[in-house]
Design a protein around this motif. Structure first.
Motif, mmCIF file in Angstrom:
data_model
loop_
_atom_site.group_PDB
_atom_site.id
_atom_site.type_symbol
_atom_site.label_atom_id
_atom_site.label_comp_id
_atom_site.label_asym_id
_atom_site.label_seq_id
_atom_site.Cartn_x
_atom_site.Cartn_y
_atom_site.Cartn_z
ATOM 1 N N GLY A 129 -31.156 -39.831 -2.329
ATOM 2 C CA GLY A 129 -32.228 -40.467 -3.086
ATOM 3 C C GLY A 129 -31.855 -41.810 -3.669
ATOM 4 N N GLY A 130 -30.596 -42.240 -3.524
ATOM 5 C CA GLY A 130 -30.190 -43.574 -3.963
ATOM 6 C C GLY A 130 -29.971 -43.768 -5.444
ATOM 7 N N LYS A 131 -30.047 -42.702 -6.247
ATOM 8 C CA LYS A 131 -29.830 -42.795 -7.708
ATOM 9 C C LYS A 131 -28.889 -41.680 -8.150
ATOM 10 C CE LYS A 131 -33.235 -45.766 -8.944
ATOM 11 N NZ LYS A 131 -32.985 -47.038 -9.558
ATOM 12 N N ALA A 132 -28.156 -41.929 -9.221
ATOM 13 C CA ALA A 132 -27.278 -40.922 -9.814
ATOM 14 C C ALA A 132 -27.131 -41.218 -11.305
ATOM 15 C CB ALA A 132 -25.906 -40.933 -9.150
ATOM 16 N N VAL A 133 -26.753 -40.200 -12.051
ATOM 17 C CA VAL A 133 -26.417 -40.384 -13.460
ATOM 18 C C VAL A 133 -24.924 -40.693 -13.529
ATOM 19 C CG1 VAL A 133 -26.282 -39.290 -15.724
ATOM 20 C CG2 VAL A 133 -28.248 -38.855 -14.237
ATOM 21 N N ARG A 134 -24.585 -41.769 -14.219
ATOM 22 C CA ARG A 134 -23.185 -42.198 -14.354
ATOM 23 C C ARG A 134 -22.663 -41.795 -15.726
ATOM 24 N NH1 ARG A 134 -19.890 -46.379 -16.240
ATOM 25 N NH2 ARG A 134 -18.215 -46.946 -14.791
ATOM 26 N N LEU A 135 -21.591 -41.002 -15.729
ATOM 27 C CA LEU A 135 -20.902 -40.617 -16.952
ATOM 28 C C LEU A 135 -19.572 -41.366 -16.962
ATOM 29 C CD1 LEU A 135 -22.782 -38.156 -16.058
ATOM 30 C CD2 LEU A 135 -21.325 -36.771 -17.491
ATOM 31 N N PRO A 136 -19.368 -42.302 -17.883
ATOM 32 C CA PRO A 136 -18.170 -43.141 -17.845
ATOM 33 C C PRO A 136 -16.902 -42.384 -18.251
ATOM 34 C CG PRO A 136 -19.384 -43.563 -19.854
ATOM 35 C CD PRO A 136 -20.220 -42.608 -19.027
ATOM 36 N N GLY A 137 -15.782 -42.812 -17.693
ATOM 37 C CA GLY A 137 -14.497 -42.227 -18.047
ATOM 38 C C GLY A 137 -14.072 -42.523 -19.471
#
Length: 142
Positions: free
Chosen positions: A15-23
């Motif tokens: 789907g071309g989208k994701a949720v980014r959780l930073p390190g």
């Protein structure tokens, strides 16, 4: 759930989208309340998340995913899991988080792994964790 997570364009995600959780984030960075999920009361489900760890080749094999289910009504954890980079591989992978009977007041939570936040400013095992799918599968009991 908060300022730590962002929905981003990700050509590698379905789907071309994701949720980014930073390190650099620590703790429960993203949550999904069971009130936002369609499920049959009293039925057992397995919840899994599809994740990808963004890493540099020289990063250590540390924890890149820490996830679980919390029961807010009873103020207790239901289950939690953790995965190291070596358990997740280089691309997208499905990780089973819990098999349980969901109920109102509970929520799924996700973190980009635990690290010593007293001495480190970021998780040394990853730059970011990406999540593009959450799957609830009903478990048929006999």
């Amino acid at each position: 759930h908060n300022d730590w997570c962002k929905l981003v364009d990700d050509p590698l995600a379905e789907g071309g989208k994701a949720v980014r959780l930073p390190g650099t984030g620590y703790g429960w960075l993203a949550t999904l309340p069971m009130e936002d999920v369609a499920y049959d009361a009293g039925a057992t489900y397995t919840v899994a998340v599809r994740v990808r760890a963004e890493r540099d080749a020289d990063m250590p094999d540390g924890e890149v995913l820490w996830a679980g289910v919390y029961d807010g009504k009873n103020k207790k954890g239901v289950v939690e899991v953790a995965r190291k980079a070596s358990q997740c591989g280089d691309g997208w992978t499905w990780v089973d988080v819990a098999t349980w009977r969901p109920s109102s007041g509970q929520y799924l939570w996700l973190s980009a792994g635990r690290f010593d936040k007293g001495t480190l400013k970021a998780n040394p095992a990853l730059k970011a964790l990406y999540v593009d799918r959450v799957r609830f599968s009903r478990v048929e009991t006999r």
